[in-house]
Scaffold this motif. Structure first.
Motif, PDB file in Angstrom:
ATOM      1  N   ALA A  19     -52.219 -47.368 -47.036  1.00  0.00           N
ATOM      2  CA  ALA A  19     -51.598 -47.906 -48.250  1.00  0.00           C
ATOM      3  C   ALA A  19     -50.698 -49.082 -47.873  1.00  0.00           C
ATOM      4  O   ALA A  19     -50.217 -49.175 -46.747  1.00  0.00           O
ATOM      5  CB  ALA A  19     -50.768 -46.827 -48.942  1.00  0.00           C
ATOM      6  N   ASP A  20     -50.475 -49.990 -48.795  1.00  0.00           N
ATOM      7  CA  ASP A  20     -49.566 -51.120 -48.676  1.00  0.00           C
ATOM      8  C   ASP A  20     -49.829 -52.003 -47.460  1.00  0.00           C
ATOM      9  O   ASP A  20     -48.956 -52.178 -46.599  1.00  0.00           O
ATOM     10  CB  ASP A  20     -48.112 -50.649 -48.679  1.00  0.00           C
ATOM     11  CG  ASP A  20     -47.127 -51.808 -48.831  1.00  0.00           C
ATOM     12  OD1 ASP A  20     -47.537 -52.876 -49.351  1.00  0.00           O
ATOM     13  OD2 ASP A  20     -45.966 -51.657 -48.426  1.00  0.00           O
ATOM     14  N   PRO A  21     -51.021 -52.613 -47.370  1.00  0.00           N
ATOM     15  CA  PRO A  21     -51.274 -53.514 -46.244  1.00  0.00           C
ATOM     16  C   PRO A  21     -50.377 -54.751 -46.268  1.00  0.00           C
ATOM     17  O   PRO A  21     -50.051 -55.295 -45.220  1.00  0.00           O
ATOM     18  CB  PRO A  21     -52.743 -53.893 -46.397  1.00  0.00           C
ATOM     19  CG  PRO A  21     -53.069 -53.638 -47.826  1.00  0.00           C
ATOM     20  CD  PRO A  21     -52.173 -52.501 -48.250  1.00  0.00           C
ATOM     21  N   VAL A  22     -49.930 -55.173 -47.454  1.00  0.00           N
ATOM     22  CA  VAL A  22     -49.038 -56.335 -47.545  1.00  0.00           C
ATOM     23  C   VAL A  22     -47.714 -56.019 -46.852  1.00  0.00           C
ATOM     24  O   VAL A  22     -47.201 -56.823 -46.068  1.00  0.00           O
ATOM     25  CB  VAL A  22     -48.817 -56.759 -49.015  1.00  0.00           C
ATOM     26  CG1 VAL A  22     -47.772 -57.856 -49.107  1.00  0.00           C
ATOM     27  CG2 VAL A  22     -50.126 -57.210 -49.641  1.00  0.00           C
ATOM     28  N   GLY A  23     -47.168 -54.847 -47.116  1.00  0.00           N
ATOM     29  CA  GLY A  23     -45.926 -54.439 -46.457  1.00  0.00           C
ATOM     30  C   GLY A  23     -46.086 -54.376 -44.950  1.00  0.00           C
ATOM     31  O   GLY A  23     -45.192 -54.783 -44.203  1.00  0.00           O
ATOM     32  N   LEU A  24     -47.223 -53.882 -44.494  1.00  0.00           N
ATOM     33  CA  LEU A  24     -47.493 -53.816 -43.057  1.00  0.00           C
ATOM     34  C   LEU A  24     -47.487 -55.209 -42.450  1.00  0.00           C
ATOM     35  O   LEU A  24     -46.827 -55.458 -41.435  1.00  0.00           O
ATOM     36  CB  LEU A  24     -48.843 -53.139 -42.802  1.00  0.00           C
ATOM     37  CG  LEU A  24     -49.365 -53.237 -41.372  1.00  0.00           C
ATOM     38  CD1 LEU A  24     -48.494 -52.449 -40.415  1.00  0.00           C
ATOM     39  CD2 LEU A  24     -50.811 -52.776 -41.306  1.00  0.00           C
ATOM     40  N   GLN A  26     -46.175 -58.000 -43.623  1.00  0.00           N
ATOM     41  CA  GLN A  26     -44.838 -58.585 -43.703  1.00  0.00           C
ATOM     42  C   GLN A  26     -43.934 -58.036 -42.605  1.00  0.00           C
ATOM     43  O   GLN A  26     -43.157 -58.781 -42.003  1.00  0.00           O
ATOM     44  CB  GLN A  26     -44.227 -58.340 -45.083  1.00  0.00           C
ATOM     45  CG  GLN A  26     -44.902 -59.148 -46.172  1.00  0.00           C
ATOM     46  CD  GLN A  26     -44.458 -58.774 -47.577  1.00  0.00           C
ATOM     47  OE1 GLN A  26     -43.916 -57.698 -47.821  1.00  0.00           O
ATOM     48  NE2 GLN A  26     -44.702 -59.671 -48.518  1.00  0.00           N
ATOM     49  N   ARG A  27     -44.054 -56.740 -42.326  1.00  0.00           N
ATOM     50  CA  ARG A  27     -43.257 -56.133 -41.247  1.00  0.00           C
ATOM     51  C   ARG A  27     -43.674 -56.700 -39.891  1.00  0.00           C
ATOM     52  O   ARG A  27     -42.839 -57.070 -39.069  1.00  0.00           O
ATOM     53  CB  ARG A  27     -43.429 -54.617 -41.260  1.00  0.00           C
ATOM     54  CG  ARG A  27     -42.659 -53.899 -40.147  1.00  0.00           C
ATOM     55  CD  ARG A  27     -42.795 -52.383 -40.221  1.00  0.00           C
ATOM     56  NE  ARG A  27     -44.137 -51.875 -40.281  1.00  0.00           N
ATOM     57  CZ  ARG A  27     -44.893 -51.583 -39.218  1.00  0.00           C
ATOM     58  NH1 ARG A  27     -44.427 -51.774 -37.999  1.00  0.00           N
ATOM     59  NH2 ARG A  27     -46.109 -51.097 -39.371  1.00  0.00           N
ATOM     60  N   LEU A  28     -44.993 -56.815 -39.655  1.00  0.00           N
ATOM     61  CA  LEU A  28     -45.484 -57.324 -38.378  1.00  0.00           C
ATOM     62  C   LEU A  28     -45.098 -58.781 -38.151  1.00  0.00           C
ATOM     63  O   LEU A  28     -44.810 -59.183 -37.022  1.00  0.00           O
ATOM     64  CB  LEU A  28     -47.007 -57.178 -38.302  1.00  0.00           C
ATOM     65  CG  LEU A  28     -47.537 -55.751 -38.192  1.00  0.00           C
ATOM     66  CD1 LEU A  28     -49.058 -55.741 -38.314  1.00  0.00           C
ATOM     67  CD2 LEU A  28     -47.092 -55.104 -36.894  1.00  0.00           C
ATOM     68  N   LYS A  29     -45.068 -59.571 -39.212  1.00  0.00           N
ATOM     69  CA  LYS A  29     -44.704 -60.987 -39.077  1.00  0.00           C
ATOM     70  C   LYS A  29     -43.254 -61.160 -38.636  1.00  0.00           C
ATOM     71  O   LYS A  29     -42.904 -62.183 -38.049  1.00  0.00           O
ATOM     72  CB  LYS A  29     -44.941 -61.723 -40.396  1.00  0.00           C
ATOM     73  CG  LYS A  29     -46.395 -61.977 -40.690  1.00  0.00           C
ATOM     74  CD  LYS A  29     -46.570 -62.575 -42.075  1.00  0.00           C
ATOM     75  CE  LYS A  29     -47.126 -63.962 -41.988  1.00  0.00           C
ATOM     76  NZ  LYS A  29     -47.395 -64.541 -43.326  1.00  0.00           N
ATOM     77  N   LYS A  30     -42.410 -60.181 -38.885  1.00  0.00           N
ATOM     78  CA  LYS A  30     -41.006 -60.251 -38.489  1.00  0.00           C
ATOM     79  C   LYS A  30     -40.803 -59.848 -37.028  1.00  0.00           C
ATOM     80  O   LYS A  30     -39.753 -60.097 -36.450  1.00  0.00           O
ATOM     81  CB  LYS A  30     -40.156 -59.354 -39.386  1.00  0.00           C
ATOM     82  CG  LYS A  30     -40.068 -59.863 -40.812  1.00  0.00           C
ATOM     83  CD  LYS A  30     -39.295 -58.906 -41.690  1.00  0.00           C
ATOM     84  CE  LYS A  30     -39.302 -59.386 -43.133  1.00  0.00           C
ATOM     85  NZ  LYS A  30     -38.677 -58.417 -44.035  1.00  0.00           N
ATOM     86  N   GLU A  31     -41.812 -59.208 -36.431  1.00  0.00           N
ATOM     87  CA  GLU A  31     -41.711 -58.753 -35.050  1.00  0.00           C
ATOM     88  C   GLU A  31     -42.169 -59.845 -34.098  1.00  0.00           C
ATOM     89  O   GLU A  31     -42.993 -60.690 -34.448  1.00  0.00           O
ATOM     90  CB  GLU A  31     -42.584 -57.511 -34.840  1.00  0.00           C
ATOM     91  CG  GLU A  31     -42.142 -56.299 -35.626  1.00  0.00           C
ATOM     92  CD  GLU A  31     -43.067 -55.105 -35.424  1.00  0.00           C
ATOM     93  OE1 GLU A  31     -43.965 -55.163 -34.561  1.00  0.00           O
ATOM     94  OE2 GLU A  31     -42.888 -54.113 -36.145  1.00  0.00           O
ATOM     95  N   ALA A  32     -41.644 -59.819 -32.886  1.00  0.00           N
ATOM     96  CA  ALA A  32     -42.103 -60.731 -31.846  1.00  0.00           C
ATOM     97  C   ALA A  32     -43.479 -60.272 -31.377  1.00  0.00           C
ATOM     98  O   ALA A  32     -43.785 -59.090 -31.366  1.00  0.00           O
ATOM     99  CB  ALA A  32     -41.116 -60.726 -30.684  1.00  0.00           C
ATOM    100  N   GLY A  33     -44.302 -61.221 -31.008  1.00  0.00           N
ATOM    101  CA  GLY A  33     -45.611 -60.853 -30.496  1.00  0.00           C
ATOM    102  C   GLY A  33     -46.675 -61.856 -30.869  1.00  0.00           C
ATOM    103  O   GLY A  33     -46.386 -62.981 -31.265  1.00  0.00           O
ATOM    104  N   GLN A  47     -56.020 -58.764 -51.020  1.00  0.00           N
ATOM    105  CA  GLN A  47     -54.674 -58.185 -51.067  1.00  0.00           C
ATOM    106  C   GLN A  47     -53.705 -58.974 -50.199  1.00  0.00           C
ATOM    107  O   GLN A  47     -52.523 -59.100 -50.519  1.00  0.00           O
ATOM    108  CB  GLN A  47     -54.702 -56.731 -50.597  1.00  0.00           C
ATOM    109  CG  GLN A  47     -55.389 -55.781 -51.554  1.00  0.00           C
ATOM    110  CD  GLN A  47     -55.424 -54.379 -50.974  1.00  0.00           C
ATOM    111  OE1 GLN A  47     -54.386 -53.771 -50.766  1.00  0.00           O
ATOM    112  NE2 GLN A  47     -56.628 -53.872 -50.704  1.00  0.00           N
ATOM    113  N   LEU A  48     -54.209 -59.509 -49.083  1.00  0.00           N
ATOM    114  CA  LEU A  48     -53.357 -60.192 -48.115  1.00  0.00           C
ATOM    115  C   LEU A  48     -53.338 -61.707 -48.278  1.00  0.00           C
ATOM    116  O   LEU A  48     -52.715 -62.404 -47.476  1.00  0.00           O
ATOM    117  CB  LEU A  48     -53.806 -59.833 -46.694  1.00  0.00           C
ATOM    118  CG  LEU A  48     -53.628 -58.371 -46.312  1.00  0.00           C
ATOM    119  CD1 LEU A  48     -54.253 -58.094 -44.959  1.00  0.00           C
ATOM    120  CD2 LEU A  48     -52.165 -57.989 -46.329  1.00  0.00           C
TER     121      LEU A  48
END
Length: 100
Positions: A19-24, A26-33, A47-48
């Motif tokens: 559920a909520d791939p957009v939230g996922l 958005q969270r990953l974009k804030k992480e380094a990597g 959706q994305l």
């Protein structure tokens, strides 16, 4: 891995998001990597769409039938600018686009 059909995955290195791939994203974009790579169906891509910064589109000079839509769902025109293209001897092309 984003899926609404898998019940579970028996691999501790794989996180299943149902559920909520957009939230996922958005969270990953804030992480380094590294970059986030989407390979999947048109429903997930649609959706994305608001989170996509770059697209790499492969095309082949073959008509194969109906296929799966690249972006399913509501019509949402979104402008991308081609930034590079590579052509191959068999007529296939790879084109890079960035969000305008």
């Amino acid at each position: 891995m984003v899926s609404s059909t898998y019940g579970r995955i028996d691999d501790p290195a794989v996180e299943l998001v149902d559920a909520d791939p957009v939230g996922l994203v958005q969270r990953l974009k804030k992480e380094a990597g590294l970059d986030i790579w989407l390979c999947g169906g048109g429903n997930l891509a649609a959706q994305l769409l608001g989170e996509i910064d770059e697209m790499i589109i492969k095309s082949h000079p073959v008509v194969a039938g109906g296929g799966i839509s690249a972006f399913a769902g509501a019509f949402r025109p979104t402008l991308f600018t081609p930034t590079a293209r590579k052509e191959f001897g068999n007529g296939a092309q790879v084109t890079w686009f960035t969000r305008a």
